[in-house]
Every structure is written in C-alpha cells, then in structure tokens.
Design a protein around this motif. Structure first.
Motif, short mmCIF file in Angstrom:
data_model
loop_
_atom_site.label_atom_id
_atom_site.label_comp_id
_atom_site.label_asym_id
_atom_site.label_seq_id
_atom_site.Cartn_x
_atom_site.Cartn_y
_atom_site.Cartn_z
N GLU A 14 0.80 -1.22 0.00
CA GLU A 14 0.00 0.00 0.00
C GLU A 14 0.84 1.27 0.00
N SER A 15 2.14 1.13 -0.11
CA SER A 15 3.02 2.30 -0.10
C SER A 15 2.95 2.99 -1.47
N ARG A 16 2.57 4.24 -1.46
CA ARG A 16 2.48 5.02 -2.70
C ARG A 16 3.73 5.87 -2.92
N SER A 17 4.51 6.05 -1.86
CA SER A 17 5.71 6.88 -1.97
C SER A 17 6.76 6.38 -0.98
N LEU A 18 7.96 6.91 -1.10
CA LEU A 18 9.02 6.56 -0.15
C LEU A 18 8.66 7.02 1.25
N ARG A 26 9.81 2.62 9.85
CA ARG A 26 10.17 3.22 11.15
C ARG A 26 9.35 2.60 12.27
N SER A 27 8.07 2.40 12.03
CA SER A 27 7.20 1.79 13.03
C SER A 27 7.65 0.36 13.35
N ILE A 28 7.96 -0.41 12.32
CA ILE A 28 8.42 -1.79 12.52
C ILE A 28 9.74 -1.81 13.28
N LYS A 29 10.68 -0.97 12.88
CA LYS A 29 11.99 -0.93 13.54
C LYS A 29 11.85 -0.57 15.01
N VAL A 82 0.34 -4.47 7.62
CA VAL A 82 0.65 -3.67 6.43
C VAL A 82 1.78 -4.28 5.60
N ALA A 83 2.83 -4.75 6.26
CA ALA A 83 3.99 -5.28 5.55
C ALA A 83 3.87 -6.80 5.43
N GLU A 84 4.14 -7.31 4.23
CA GLU A 84 4.07 -8.74 3.97
C GLU A 84 5.49 -9.31 3.98
#
Length: 92
Positions: A14-18, A26-29, A82-84
């Motif tokens: 779902e990421s549309r941009s960097l 950042r949230s995952i880290k 969100v991240a696969e």
C-alpha cells in the motif's frame, strides 16, 4: 559470545511513496527494538517504494536464545497488518 543476524524482505503493497514506506519501516523498527532488544537497520532497497530489506543483529551467550527470539520476530512480521514478509535468512 555469539552473534546472530536476521535479514528480512518485506513488501509494503500500500506504499504510494518513499515517505509512506519510511513511516511503516520506522514503526516496525521501533517496535522490534523495544520488544525484542535487537539492533535493526534498513540495509538495502532504500529507494524502492514497496520493498524493505531489514537487517537485525543480536548478541547472546546462547545460540538457542538468539534462534528463539528470531523465530518470534519472524512470526510477528508474518502477522503484520501492512507489511508482507517475503522471505528471511537467519545466521547464528
């Protein structure tokens, strides 16, 4: 002293941009650092807007402890909303 490393490839569909990707990464880290006490960095694909490759490191006096923590991290990433998780590589 035993050093373990974990390399994970994540797809942020779902990421549309960097900027979107950086927010998710950042949230995952931050969550991994706080919950599992590991070092985390984005090591590759910084310019790709949907692919994140993270490197994690941990030091312990037992290899089994490192493997257990890394298995918990992989399981947590598999259920991330969100991240696969595409693949991972563990070295102890």
């Amino acid at each position: 002293m035993i050093v373990g490393s974990l390399r994970v490839r994540l797809l942020v569909r779902e990421s549309r941009s960097l900027k979107d990707k950086r927010q998710v990464v950042r949230s995952i880290k931050d969550r991994l650092r706080n919950r599992y006490n590991v070092s985390v960095a984005e090591v590759e694909a910084q310019d790709h807007r949907q692919l994140a490759i993270l490197g994690l490191a941990m030091v312990s006096n037992e290899g089994s402890h490192i493997r257990t923590v890394f298995a918990e991290i992989v399981q947590a990433l598999r259920t991330h909303p969100v991240a696969e998780l595409m693949d991972y590589q563990i070295e102890v």
